[in-house]
Design an enzyme around this catalytic site. Sequence first.
Site, PDB file in Angstrom:
ATOM      1  CG  ASN A 116      -6.936  -1.193   1.356  1.00 52.41           C
ATOM      2  OD1 ASN A 116      -6.153  -0.827   0.476  1.00 52.41           O
ATOM      3  ND2 ASN A 116      -6.525  -1.659   2.518  1.00 52.41           N
ATOM      4  CG  HIS A 157      -3.412   2.983   2.207  1.00 45.24           C
ATOM      5  ND1 HIS A 157      -3.979   2.603   1.005  1.00 45.24           N
ATOM      6  CD2 HIS A 157      -3.455   1.887   3.015  1.00 45.24           C
ATOM      7  CE1 HIS A 157      -4.329   1.334   1.078  1.00 45.24           C
ATOM      8  NE2 HIS A 157      -4.035   0.882   2.287  1.00 45.24           N
ATOM      9  CB  CYS A 184      -0.945  -0.001   1.193  1.00 46.77           C
ATOM     10  SG  CYS A 184      -1.839  -1.554   1.322  1.00 46.77           S
TER      11      CYS A 184
HETATM   12  O1  UT7 Z   1      -4.094  -1.787   3.387  1.00 44.73           O
HETATM   13  C1  UT7 Z   1      -3.336  -2.299   4.407  1.00 44.73           C
HETATM   14  C2  UT7 Z   1      -3.684  -1.666   5.669  1.00 44.73           C
HETATM   15  N1  UT7 Z   1      -4.798  -2.356   6.262  1.00 44.73           N
HETATM   16  C3  UT7 Z   1      -5.388  -1.844   7.311  1.00 44.73           C
HETATM   17  O2  UT7 Z   1      -5.024  -0.772   7.729  1.00 44.73           O
HETATM   18  C4  UT7 Z   1      -6.468  -2.648   7.992  1.00 44.73           C
HETATM   19  C5  UT7 Z   1      -6.473  -2.329   9.462  1.00 44.73           C
HETATM   20  N2  UT7 Z   1      -7.508  -3.070  10.211  1.00 44.73           N
HETATM   21  C6  UT7 Z   1      -8.808  -2.762  10.145  1.00 44.73           C
HETATM   22  O3  UT7 Z   1      -9.185  -1.857   9.431  1.00 44.73           O
HETATM   23  C7  UT7 Z   1      -9.763  -3.523  11.039  1.00 44.73           C
HETATM   24  O4  UT7 Z   1      -9.026  -4.322  11.940  1.00 44.73           O
HETATM   25  C8  UT7 Z   1     -10.780  -4.413  10.242  1.00 44.73           C
HETATM   26  C9  UT7 Z   1     -11.775  -3.524   9.519  1.00 44.73           C
HETATM   27  C10 UT7 Z   1     -10.020  -5.277   9.257  1.00 44.73           C
HETATM   28  C11 UT7 Z   1     -11.559  -5.315  11.208  1.00 44.73           C
HETATM   29  O5  UT7 Z   1     -12.203  -4.540  12.197  1.00 44.73           O
HETATM   30  P1  UT7 Z   1     -12.168  -5.019  13.722  1.00 44.73           P
HETATM   31  O6  UT7 Z   1     -12.946  -4.030  14.478  1.00 44.73           O
HETATM   32  O7  UT7 Z   1     -10.711  -5.193  14.078  1.00 44.73           O
HETATM   33  O8  UT7 Z   1     -12.954  -6.397  13.660  1.00 44.73           O
HETATM   34  P2  UT7 Z   1     -12.486  -7.835  14.143  1.00 44.73           P
HETATM   35  O9  UT7 Z   1     -11.502  -8.405  13.196  1.00 44.73           O
HETATM   36  O10 UT7 Z   1     -12.093  -7.751  15.584  1.00 44.73           O
HETATM   37  O11 UT7 Z   1     -13.823  -8.665  14.048  1.00 44.73           O
HETATM   38  C12 UT7 Z   1     -14.936  -8.376  14.923  1.00 44.73           C
HETATM   39  C13 UT7 Z   1     -16.050  -9.350  14.619  1.00 44.73           C
HETATM   40  C14 UT7 Z   1     -15.611 -10.818  14.634  1.00 44.73           C
HETATM   41  O12 UT7 Z   1     -16.675 -11.566  15.184  1.00 44.73           O
HETATM   42  P3  UT7 Z   1     -16.611 -12.043  16.724  1.00 44.73           P
HETATM   43  O13 UT7 Z   1     -15.383 -12.866  16.834  1.00 44.73           O
HETATM   44  O14 UT7 Z   1     -16.544 -10.787  17.529  1.00 44.73           O
HETATM   45  O15 UT7 Z   1     -17.885 -12.771  16.866  1.00 44.73           O
HETATM   46  C15 UT7 Z   1     -15.492 -11.170  13.163  1.00 44.73           C
HETATM   47  O16 UT7 Z   1     -15.715 -12.538  12.906  1.00 44.73           O
HETATM   48  O17 UT7 Z   1     -16.581  -9.103  13.305  1.00 44.73           O
HETATM   49  C16 UT7 Z   1     -16.601 -10.341  12.565  1.00 44.73           C
HETATM   50  N3  UT7 Z   1     -16.412 -10.046  11.163  1.00 44.73           N
HETATM   51  C17 UT7 Z   1     -17.398  -9.727  10.316  1.00 44.73           C
HETATM   52  N4  UT7 Z   1     -18.729  -9.655  10.490  1.00 44.73           N
HETATM   53  C18 UT7 Z   1     -19.476  -9.306   9.430  1.00 44.73           C
HETATM   54  C19 UT7 Z   1     -15.228  -9.992  10.492  1.00 44.73           C
HETATM   55  N5  UT7 Z   1     -15.456  -9.648   9.212  1.00 44.73           N
HETATM   56  C20 UT7 Z   1     -16.797  -9.487   9.076  1.00 44.73           C
HETATM   57  C21 UT7 Z   1     -17.625  -9.140   8.004  1.00 44.73           C
HETATM   58  N6  UT7 Z   1     -18.963  -9.054   8.214  1.00 44.73           N
HETATM   59  N7  UT7 Z   1     -17.149  -8.872   6.772  1.00 44.73           N
END
Ligand code: UT7
Length: 320
Positions: A277, A247, A111
Amino acid sequence: MTSRIIGTGSCLPDTVVTNDFLSTIMDTSDEWIASRTGIRERHLVKEETTASLSIEAARRALAEAGVEPEELDMIVVGTLTGDHITPSTACEVQAGLGAVNAVAFDINAACAGFIFGLHTVNAYIRSGMCRLALVIGAESLSRIMDWSDRSTCVLFGDGAGAAVIRAQENGLMAYDQGSDGEKGKYLACPNRTNNNPLVQTDKILAYTKMDGQEVYKFAVSYVPASIQKVLEEAGIAPSDVKYYLLHQANLRIIQSVAKRLKLSQDKFPISLDHCGNVSAASVPILLDEVNRKGLLEKGDKIILSGFGGGLTWGTCLMEW
Ligand code: UT7
């Protein structure tokens, strides 16, 4: 001598995929994606390729700059999703444009790829090896997603952005870039299989895996620090910068950076709502959107900052 941007262009694939559509093919929702990331839709390739998107973005940037392809000394493409291992996307762009006098190569800095490309061209310009260059960020990320992994595939999109760079006295004012390979495992796409007769390996699939929370923590600490370093080096106050073009990974990351720098959100234009992204293409697509809306005037100061896989980060301060 430094580098000035004299034209921008971008190209998105024709097909728009909304969060609502994704919720019909996997267990997700517009509410989850939009509230966690700010993304509402993204463009995904069907017939398009990384090279075809790059060539179109480049044509638009060259047209704005009033530059003919034969005048280019260099073409650098930041991408992690070139259509082939070889030839590079940059060489395909060279052929597509007929830029017969340009040296062409790709940079894989995920990125941060467009920013690393800009800094590389700037180094060539400062050494006197280049006068006129094309820097492109382009991706077809949908090809390397695991479409059964909702935690990654909903985040990414496809597209390309380009900028024509000319050697001038004013332009790039200060820069910072870095890498932290120890953290590379947090965002990885291990798609190489050893097919030689001496080694037997299981087939490794080409898909992207991300530890979102680790990458999030990295972004909200490294990006404001990198921006602050660049501002200090140039002796510029955060408020003197008209726009911060970051980004486009997550709206919450961008809001956090704005808060850390004590700046209004208005200084941080957004394209992730309709692009998702797009890795190396995020920053140049956003730059082109801001430019084409007529939001930039000669002399404006802008910050460009990319961060992600590697892990890598890069920031530069530009006078428009
Ligand atoms: O380009 C490179 C740079 N990349 C980044 O900067 C990405 C940085 N990270 C992020 O933006 C965030 O960490 C994410 C958007 C990727 C994820 O957000 P989060 O608040 O960290 O969510 P999480 O991974 O902790 O997931 C929370 C919950 C989980 O369920 P449980 O375990 O709490 O029941 C996931 O299974 O959300 C669930 N989940 C979803 N639910 C519905 C994960 N993906 C999805 C989805 N739809 N697509």
